[in-house]
Design a protein around this motif. Sequence first.
Motif, PDB file in Angstrom:
ATOM      1  N   UNK A 152       0.845  -1.194   0.000  1.00  7.72           N
ATOM      2  CA  UNK A 152       0.000   0.000   0.000  1.00  7.72           C
ATOM      3  C   UNK A 152       0.881   1.244   0.000  1.00  7.72           C
ATOM      4  N   UNK A 153       1.948   1.232   0.780  1.00  7.42           N
ATOM      5  CA  UNK A 153       2.878   2.355   0.808  1.00  7.42           C
ATOM      6  C   UNK A 153       3.536   2.464  -0.563  1.00  7.42           C
ATOM      7  N   UNK A 154       3.974   1.335  -1.094  1.00  6.52           N
ATOM      8  CA  UNK A 154       4.598   1.324  -2.417  1.00  6.52           C
ATOM      9  C   UNK A 154       3.617   1.804  -3.480  1.00  6.52           C
ATOM     10  N   UNK A 155       2.358   1.403  -3.331  1.00  4.32           N
ATOM     11  CA  UNK A 155       1.328   1.814  -4.292  1.00  4.32           C
ATOM     12  C   UNK A 155       1.188   3.332  -4.273  1.00  4.32           C
ATOM     13  N   UNK A 156       1.060   3.906  -3.084  1.00  4.90           N
ATOM     14  CA  UNK A 156       0.878   5.356  -2.966  1.00  4.90           C
ATOM     15  C   UNK A 156       2.090   6.112  -3.513  1.00  4.90           C
ATOM     16  N   UNK A 157       3.285   5.635  -3.175  1.00  3.23           N
ATOM     17  CA  UNK A 157       4.501   6.291  -3.682  1.00  3.23           C
ATOM     18  C   UNK A 157       4.583   6.194  -5.202  1.00  3.23           C
ATOM     19  N   UNK A 158       4.223   5.037  -5.738  1.00 10.67           N
ATOM     20  CA  UNK A 158       4.252   4.846  -7.193  1.00 10.67           C
ATOM     21  C   UNK A 158       3.253   5.765  -7.879  1.00 10.67           C
TER      22      UNK A 158
END
Length: 193
Positions: free
Chosen positions: A146-152
């Motif tokens: 989820x963190x990676x998704x938001x950053x991406x």
Amino acid sequence: MIAHIQGKLVEKNPTDVVIDCNGVGYHIHISLHTFSLLPNSDFIKLFTYLQIKEDGHSLYGFVEKAERELFKLLISVSGIGANTARTMLSSLDPKQAINAIANGDVMTIQSIKGIGNKTAQRVILDLKDKVLKVYDVGEISMPSHNINKEESLSALEVLGYPRKSSEKIVDRIINENNEATVEFIIKQALKNL
């Protein structure tokens, strides 16, 4: 007023059940989460919440006490009624809802039918501290993707790609590889945009 009802399951639908308790049939509204947890036996027990309004009395039932407590927290928020809270608990299981509130995940809460951006933000603002106190903080963990998704998604927005089209592609990439790093997600998304 009515803490729980125990009796024979007479009717069972995805949104409600009727429990016969000593000859009296109680019509109880349930979430899809509770529906999925109902035992196959005829004899069941549901923890309940009685909502009294000037136009009627409504009984809401839950297999788990934790779901009932979350339901009570949700309806304490201005703009969230019992039906919206039940819809939220039908769309997300209690742990997902708790994680979304604790982590300030507006997008997840806003994805529920009937909840707009302002209401989602109000849910987080009103309930974040309560959720962190009531539920063990150790239980609250935002999956790294989820963190990676938001950053991406943020990076792709900066690069000029619209969030909606990016989000579909990023979700697909994460579903195929939930250990994907931000760099991997962005590279794969750029190939597909």
